[in-house]
Design a protein around this motif. Sequence first.
Motif, PDB file in Angstrom:
ATOM      1  N   GLY A 108       0.811  -1.212   0.000  1.00 56.86           N
ATOM      2  CA  GLY A 108       0.000   0.000   0.000  1.00 56.86           C
ATOM      3  C   GLY A 108       0.842   1.258   0.000  1.00 56.86           C
ATOM      4  N   LEU A 109       0.166   2.393   0.006  1.00 56.17           N
ATOM      5  CA  LEU A 109       0.835   3.684  -0.001  1.00 56.17           C
ATOM      6  C   LEU A 109       1.310   4.051   1.403  1.00 56.17           C
ATOM      7  CD1 LEU A 109      -1.174   3.700  -2.517  1.00 56.17           C
ATOM      8  CD2 LEU A 109      -0.957   6.167  -2.410  1.00 56.17           C
ATOM      9  N   GLN A 110       2.270   4.986   1.473  1.00 62.56           N
ATOM     10  CA  GLN A 110       2.730   5.477   2.774  1.00 62.56           C
ATOM     11  C   GLN A 110       1.571   6.163   3.494  1.00 62.56           C
ATOM     12  OE1 GLN A 110       4.109   6.284  -0.207  1.00 62.56           O
ATOM     13  NE2 GLN A 110       6.348   6.320  -0.103  1.00 62.56           N
ATOM     14  N   GLY A 111       1.458   5.878   4.796  1.00 63.40           N
ATOM     15  CA  GLY A 111       0.455   6.560   5.609  1.00 63.40           C
ATOM     16  C   GLY A 111      -0.963   6.054   5.441  1.00 63.40           C
ATOM     17  N   SER A 112      -1.121   4.889   4.811  1.00 61.23           N
ATOM     18  CA  SER A 112      -2.478   4.369   4.590  1.00 61.23           C
ATOM     19  C   SER A 112      -3.016   3.584   5.780  1.00 61.23           C
ATOM     20  CB  SER A 112      -2.495   3.476   3.342  1.00 61.23           C
ATOM     21  OG  SER A 112      -1.624   2.373   3.511  1.00 61.23           O
ATOM     22  N   GLY A 113      -2.180   3.396   6.811  1.00 62.28           N
ATOM     23  CA  GLY A 113      -2.621   2.631   7.980  1.00 62.28           C
ATOM     24  C   GLY A 113      -2.379   1.136   7.806  1.00 62.28           C
ATOM     25  N   LYS A 114      -1.379   0.813   6.995  1.00 62.12           N
ATOM     26  CA  LYS A 114      -1.120  -0.588   6.637  1.00 62.12           C
ATOM     27  C   LYS A 114      -0.682  -1.439   7.828  1.00 62.12           C
ATOM     28  CE  LYS A 114       2.097  -0.725   3.701  1.00 62.12           C
ATOM     29  NZ  LYS A 114       3.095  -0.940   4.766  1.00 62.12           N
ATOM     30  N   THR A 115       0.270  -0.935   8.610  1.00 59.31           N
ATOM     31  CA  THR A 115       0.793  -1.705   9.750  1.00 59.31           C
ATOM     32  C   THR A 115      -0.292  -1.945  10.797  1.00 59.31           C
ATOM     33  OG1 THR A 115       3.022  -0.814   9.391  1.00 59.31           O
ATOM     34  CG2 THR A 115       2.551  -1.747  11.560  1.00 59.31           C
ATOM     35  N   THR A 116      -1.074  -0.926  11.088  1.00 62.89           N
ATOM     36  CA  THR A 116      -2.172  -1.074  12.054  1.00 62.89           C
ATOM     37  C   THR A 116      -3.191  -2.081  11.540  1.00 62.89           C
ATOM     38  OG1 THR A 116      -1.903   1.218  12.783  1.00 62.89           O
ATOM     39  CG2 THR A 116      -3.995   0.153  13.291  1.00 62.89           C
ATOM     40  N   THR A 117      -3.471  -2.027  10.234  1.00 63.78           N
ATOM     41  CA  THR A 117      -4.451  -2.929   9.645  1.00 63.78           C
ATOM     42  C   THR A 117      -3.961  -4.373   9.674  1.00 63.78           C
ATOM     43  OG1 THR A 117      -5.182  -1.132   8.190  1.00 63.78           O
ATOM     44  CG2 THR A 117      -5.882  -3.347   7.610  1.00 63.78           C
ATOM     45  N   CYS A 118      -2.644  -4.576   9.552  1.00 61.59           N
ATOM     46  CA  CYS A 118      -2.086  -5.927   9.669  1.00 61.59           C
ATOM     47  C   CYS A 118      -2.476  -6.552  10.999  1.00 61.59           C
ATOM     48  CB  CYS A 118      -0.559  -5.886   9.562  1.00 61.59           C
ATOM     49  SG  CYS A 118       0.075  -5.668   7.896  1.00 61.59           S
ATOM     50  N   THR A 119      -2.298  -5.789  12.074  1.00 64.78           N
ATOM     51  CA  THR A 119      -2.634  -6.291  13.408  1.00 64.78           C
ATOM     52  C   THR A 119      -4.134  -6.515  13.538  1.00 64.78           C
ATOM     53  OG1 THR A 119      -0.811  -4.936  14.238  1.00 64.78           O
ATOM     54  CG2 THR A 119      -2.272  -5.921  15.871  1.00 64.78           C
ATOM     55  N   LYS A 120      -4.924  -5.604  13.003  1.00 60.86           N
ATOM     56  CA  LYS A 120      -6.384  -5.758  13.058  1.00 60.86           C
ATOM     57  C   LYS A 120      -6.843  -7.049  12.391  1.00 60.86           C
ATOM     58  CE  LYS A 120      -7.773  -0.847  13.051  1.00 60.86           C
ATOM     59  NZ  LYS A 120      -8.518   0.165  12.280  1.00 60.86           N
ATOM     60  N   LEU A 121      -6.266  -7.342  11.214  1.00 56.46           N
ATOM     61  CA  LEU A 121      -6.670  -8.547  10.491  1.00 56.46           C
ATOM     62  C   LEU A 121      -6.207  -9.804  11.229  1.00 56.46           C
ATOM     63  CD1 LEU A 121      -8.082  -9.556   7.920  1.00 56.46           C
ATOM     64  CD2 LEU A 121      -5.832  -9.675   6.834  1.00 56.46           C
ATOM     65  N   ALA A 122      -4.991  -9.760  11.771  1.00 57.94           N
ATOM     66  CA  ALA A 122      -4.495 -10.903  12.542  1.00 57.94           C
ATOM     67  C   ALA A 122      -5.383 -11.152  13.755  1.00 57.94           C
ATOM     68  CB  ALA A 122      -3.048 -10.649  12.980  1.00 57.94           C
ATOM     69  N   TYR A 123      -5.791 -10.075  14.403  1.00 63.45           N
ATOM     70  CA  TYR A 123      -6.677 -10.192  15.575  1.00 63.45           C
ATOM     71  C   TYR A 123      -8.050 -10.722  15.168  1.00 63.45           C
ATOM     72  CZ  TYR A 123      -9.292  -8.801  19.748  1.00 63.45           C
ATOM     73  OH  TYR A 123     -10.102  -8.806  20.862  1.00 63.45           O
ATOM     74  N   HIS A 124      -8.540 -10.277  14.015  1.00 59.06           N
ATOM     75  CA  HIS A 124      -9.828 -10.740  13.501  1.00 59.06           C
ATOM     76  C   HIS A 124      -9.843 -12.260  13.354  1.00 59.06           C
ATOM     77  CE1 HIS A 124     -13.387 -10.993  10.873  1.00 59.06           C
ATOM     78  NE2 HIS A 124     -12.650 -11.765  10.095  1.00 59.06           N
ATOM     79  N   TYR A 125      -8.791 -12.798  12.739  1.00 60.71           N
ATOM     80  CA  TYR A 125      -8.727 -14.249  12.545  1.00 60.71           C
ATOM     81  C   TYR A 125      -8.437 -14.974  13.854  1.00 60.71           C
ATOM     82  CZ  TYR A 125      -9.012 -13.912   7.461  1.00 60.71           C
ATOM     83  OH  TYR A 125      -9.449 -13.692   6.178  1.00 60.71           O
ATOM     84  N   GLN A 126      -7.644 -14.356  14.726  1.00 53.74           N
ATOM     85  CA  GLN A 126      -7.344 -14.963  16.020  1.00 53.74           C
ATOM     86  C   GLN A 126      -8.626 -15.174  16.832  1.00 53.74           C
ATOM     87  OE1 GLN A 126      -5.608 -12.646  19.371  1.00 53.74           O
ATOM     88  NE2 GLN A 126      -3.794 -13.927  19.095  1.00 53.74           N
ATOM     89  N   ARG A 127      -9.519 -14.187  16.801  1.00 52.07           N
ATOM     90  CA  ARG A 127     -10.797 -14.307  17.514  1.00 52.07           C
ATOM     91  C   ARG A 127     -11.638 -15.465  16.982  1.00 52.07           C
ATOM     92  NH1 ARG A 127     -14.186  -9.103  17.379  1.00 52.07           N
ATOM     93  NH2 ARG A 127     -15.502 -10.356  18.738  1.00 52.07           N
ATOM     94  N   LYS A 128     -11.432 -15.806  15.729  1.00 52.03           N
ATOM     95  CA  LYS A 128     -12.199 -16.882  15.111  1.00 52.03           C
ATOM     96  C   LYS A 128     -11.522 -18.241  15.272  1.00 52.03           C
ATOM     97  CE  LYS A 128     -14.450 -13.958  11.696  1.00 52.03           C
ATOM     98  NZ  LYS A 128     -15.797 -14.231  12.212  1.00 52.03           N
ATOM     99  N   GLY A 129     -10.440 -18.271  16.041  1.00 50.54           N
ATOM    100  CA  GLY A 129      -9.796 -19.550  16.341  1.00 50.54           C
ATOM    101  C   GLY A 129      -8.634 -19.924  15.445  1.00 50.54           C
ATOM    102  N   TRP A 130      -8.179 -18.992  14.587  1.00 48.84           N
ATOM    103  CA  TRP A 130      -7.035 -19.273  13.729  1.00 48.84           C
ATOM    104  C   TRP A 130      -5.737 -18.995  14.485  1.00 48.84           C
ATOM    105  CZ3 TRP A 130      -7.544 -20.330   8.248  1.00 48.84           C
ATOM    106  CH2 TRP A 130      -8.862 -20.315   7.790  1.00 48.84           C
ATOM    107  N   LYS A 131      -4.674 -19.715  14.116  1.00 45.87           N
ATOM    108  CA  LYS A 131      -3.348 -19.490  14.685  1.00 45.87           C
ATOM    109  C   LYS A 131      -2.654 -18.455  13.803  1.00 45.87           C
ATOM    110  CE  LYS A 131       0.715 -21.987  16.410  1.00 45.87           C
ATOM    111  NZ  LYS A 131       1.443 -23.293  16.421  1.00 45.87           N
ATOM    112  N   THR A 132      -2.563 -17.211  14.284  1.00 48.06           N
ATOM    113  CA  THR A 132      -2.089 -16.106  13.451  1.00 48.06           C
ATOM    114  C   THR A 132      -0.753 -15.540  13.942  1.00 48.06           C
ATOM    115  OG1 THR A 132      -3.248 -14.406  14.736  1.00 48.06           O
ATOM    116  CG2 THR A 132      -4.485 -15.464  12.968  1.00 48.06           C
ATOM    117  N   CYS A 133      -0.036 -14.873  13.032  1.00 52.55           N
ATOM    118  CA  CYS A 133       1.247 -14.244  13.383  1.00 52.55           C
ATOM    119  C   CYS A 133       1.529 -13.104  12.414  1.00 52.55           C
ATOM    120  CB  CYS A 133       2.375 -15.265  13.354  1.00 52.55           C
ATOM    121  SG  CYS A 133       2.621 -15.991  11.716  1.00 52.55           S
TER     122      CYS A 133
END
Length: 519
Positions: A108-133
């Motif tokens: 993505g572009l600089q400043g698009s919130g990419k790093t924060t979104t990475c954690t959000k998506l990992a957390y989303h799948y973690q809540r659903k029982g996936w083993k995420t990293c």
Amino acid sequence: MVLADLGRRINSALAQINKEPVIDEKVLEALLKEIVYALMESDVNVRLVGSLRENVRKAVNIQELPAGINKRKLIQKTVFDELCKLVDPGVEPYKPKKGKTNIIMFVGLQGSGKTTTCTKLAYHYQRKGWKTCLVCADTFRAGAFDQLKQNATKAKIPYYGSYTETDPVQIAHEGVEKFKKESFEIIIVDTSGRHKQEAELFEEMKQISAVVNPDNTIFVMDATIGQAAELQAKAFHEAADIGSIIITKMDGHARGGGAISAVAATRSPIVFIGTGEHIHDLERFSARPFVSKMLGMGDISGLMETVQDLKLDQNKNLMKNLEQGIFTIRDMYEQFQNISKMGPLSKMMQMMPGMSELNFEGSDELGAQRIKRLMTIMDSMSNAELDSDGKIFIHQPVRIVRVARGSGTTVREVEELLMQHKGFQNMVKKFGGNKNLFKGMGQNMDPSKMSPQQIQQKMAAMNKMLPRGMPGMNNIMRSMMGGGLPGMGAQGMPDMAQMQNMMKQMGLNLPGMGGGRRG
């Protein structure tokens, strides 16, 4: 939120035709004019808006409609369908496979919130029982690894990165191989932000993609760029095999509608939208639920998914207690735990039909603070106190003083918590022990056989289960019980089978919303 304002304007225009004694071409044109203005002010492309208007005109030809056709419902349904087409690329996105390694690369572009979104998506799948990293392959931006490390630690998600290695391709390779050996199911690789004109960084992106061989490459894009999203999305598509798109910063920005419609025009599947800075602020994107929610008609499927994520049917001990009219302090603790897991109150309630019309300002922060303080008090209780019916504090008042000191609260606050628990307990005795309201509410419960009165009782019980001092709840329950939900148009009524299934999930551990035992 600006898109909510757009939804209110369109919904208001749709509701206006219900007041018209005769539906003719003049009424239809007035409706389309209001909708066109609303979409244009939300930065939706003129060509797309014009296409929507012409499609509605063709589908609703007033003069050629046969007698007996409900013109109002036809107009409302056609507008709803065309709004969905406006933001629907019509392409199925990649779906991770359970039990296998799924590598997801973020660009993505600089400043698009990419790093924060990475954690959000990992957390989303973690809540659903996936083993995420998470793997941080961003060596260009200073502090990128520190940011990912901090976010991942807070969300309790394993991560990999390096302070000494400067080659992002090497870091990506090492991180992915490490987590592959440890059998992680979702491996998310964060990369440096780059612009379509930066050829060197684009080449780096291709090298990382070649070495990690991602199953899905997600392009993260800032909603504030509006219609310019189309050019950027096309540029990234040409440079990398983009599998799907996440649009961030959708909260409160006028160009959000323009960004979604522009990306949809490239036939790129939008998988999530970011609606805030917190870890819960990532919503799955699907055209019909998105438009339905925007128009104040709710998102029943989203609410069902949120409830199902809690796995409410796994706590058989609590279910047995409720049937017998027993409700301990530990049971109350677990209800608050599960309310917290569901995320911000405003996001959850706006999934219900008509809830977007209500004011939730301040409810998230105050509600979370209130629940956290009550749980802090209960954290200072012994196992014997938690498993009791509360009478132990009456017989030994010194325990109240000890809990207050241990939790850093006042004696009065502890007493208020005990009074609230007593109220819940009396309700459980009344509806569970005496009237058997909770009997058979396990996995074999059939919500289709529940009467409207029973459903109302359960919803009222949910309201009572929330801590006193949480704003907005009384208005919500009044709106739900009164049956007159605002903002409900022709498309507004939820599917009853879905609603019954949702009630089945939500009713399993009423009062409140039960869950797993506290460890």
